[in-house]
Design a protein around this motif. Structure first.
Motif, PDB file in Angstrom:
ATOM      1  N   SER A  58       5.096 -28.815  57.188  1.00 37.75           N
ATOM      2  CA  SER A  58       5.538 -28.842  58.558  1.00 37.75           C
ATOM      3  C   SER A  58       6.403 -27.821  59.233  1.00 37.75           C
ATOM      4  CB  SER A  58       6.278 -30.150  58.842  1.00 37.75           C
ATOM      5  OG  SER A  58       5.483 -31.428  58.398  1.00 37.75           O
ATOM      6  N   SER A  59       6.785 -27.036  58.038  1.00 40.46           N
ATOM      7  CA  SER A  59       7.931 -25.949  58.732  1.00 40.46           C
ATOM      8  C   SER A  59       7.178 -24.797  58.910  1.00 40.46           C
ATOM      9  CB  SER A  59       8.804 -25.881  57.548  1.00 40.46           C
ATOM     10  OG  SER A  59       8.417 -25.160  56.485  1.00 40.46           O
ATOM     11  N   THR A  61       4.449 -22.660  60.751  1.00 39.03           N
ATOM     12  CA  THR A  61       3.610 -22.549  62.179  1.00 39.03           C
ATOM     13  C   THR A  61       2.135 -22.094  61.565  1.00 39.03           C
ATOM     14  OG1 THR A  61       4.117 -20.686  62.712  1.00 39.03           O
ATOM     15  CG2 THR A  61       5.558 -22.491  63.597  1.00 39.03           C
ATOM     16  N   GLU A  62       1.069 -22.094  62.475  1.00 44.14           N
ATOM     17  CA  GLU A  62      -0.145 -21.655  62.322  1.00 44.14           C
ATOM     18  C   GLU A  62       0.050 -19.869  62.436  1.00 44.14           C
ATOM     19  OE1 GLU A  62      -3.983 -21.091  61.383  1.00 44.14           O
ATOM     20  OE2 GLU A  62      -3.112 -23.266  61.583  1.00 44.14           O
ATOM     21  N   GLU A  63       0.623 -19.664  63.276  1.00 45.27           N
ATOM     22  CA  GLU A  63       0.848 -18.212  63.567  1.00 45.27           C
ATOM     23  C   GLU A  63       1.557 -17.546  62.308  1.00 45.27           C
ATOM     24  OE1 GLU A  63       2.439 -16.021  67.384  1.00 45.27           O
ATOM     25  OE2 GLU A  63       4.294 -16.218  65.918  1.00 45.27           O
ATOM     26  N   LYS A  64       2.793 -18.431  61.783  1.00 43.54           N
ATOM     27  CA  LYS A  64       3.391 -17.795  60.707  1.00 43.54           C
ATOM     28  C   LYS A  64       2.408 -17.829  59.401  1.00 43.54           C
ATOM     29  CE  LYS A  64       7.293 -16.302  58.817  1.00 43.54           C
ATOM     30  NZ  LYS A  64       7.782 -14.973  59.232  1.00 43.54           N
ATOM     31  N   HIS A 125      -3.273 -26.172  59.357  1.00 39.12           N
ATOM     32  CA  HIS A 125      -3.564 -27.788  59.088  1.00 39.12           C
ATOM     33  C   HIS A 125      -4.559 -28.203  58.134  1.00 39.12           C
ATOM     34  CE1 HIS A 125      -4.419 -31.921  60.581  1.00 39.12           C
ATOM     35  NE2 HIS A 125      -3.155 -31.985  60.831  1.00 39.12           N
TER      36      HIS A 125
END
Length: 186
Positions: A58-59, A61-64, A125
């Motif tokens: 959860s920590s 992001t898609e970008e990261k 995800h």
């Protein structure tokens, strides 16, 4: 047949505790993984790690998730795919040893696996969901082993290890890469 399926449960009761194997039992390269597992009991280690995995996934992001800290280094997505691949391989080794396999199991080349993994074309995800489903399967597999099965050993990649040793290696491998991502990627 009653329909009792539809939810997952990991509330297995064991009459025994599977303590962390002695360092002279498992191969040297696995010390770095197994030493990172703080729990002495294998089943406790699996249970404690699940919320840590959820928090970690959860920590990011898609970008990261598409980030690599240096040229030629894996992206976070590729690291997670690597964790998934290794968990499958180590689980297969544990299953094989639990069943008394006497053939030497082969090694593998992790960089070659990563190069063709297709991880970067997937969403964070989808990779996270795959990992969680796999971990549920892995935990269920280890919960099915008897005390005797967990003590079985075998040889893979010219190294001896036990079924329990593979369980600790799976858990420690995640901790190892989580720490690398936290130190170098985020």
């Amino acid at each position: 047949m009653p329909d009792n399926f539809g939810h997952l449960s990991f509330c297995y009761k064991h009459k025994w505790r599977m303590n962390k194997p002695s360092p002279n039992i498992y191969p040297g390269p696995f010390h770095a993984y197994i030493d990172q597992v703080p729990q002495a009991d294998l089943y406790d280690a699996f249970t404690v790690q699940l919320p840590i995995i959820n928090g970690f996934l959860s920590s990011i992001t898609e970008e990261k998730a598409g980030y690599s800290y240096a040229v030629g280094k894996w992206t976070i997505k590729e690291v997670l795919q690597h964790i998934i691949d290794i968990e499958r391989i180590f689980s297969y080794r544990a299953l094989s040893f639990s069943r008394g396999e006497k053939n030497v199991l082969p090694g593998f080349e992790q960089d070659r696996y990563a190069a063709v993994s297709n991880a970067n074309s997937r969403t964070w995800h989808s990779l996270g969901n795959e990992f969680l489903i796999l971990r549920q399967s892995t935990q269920t597999l280890f919960n099915s082993f008897t005390e005797e099965m967990l003590a079985n050993d075998g040889i893979s990649n010219n190294n001896t290890n036990t079924v329990a040793g593979w369980g600790y290696a799976i858990i420690g491998h995640f901790y190892h890469h989580k720490k690398v991502i936290e130190e170098k990627y985020v």
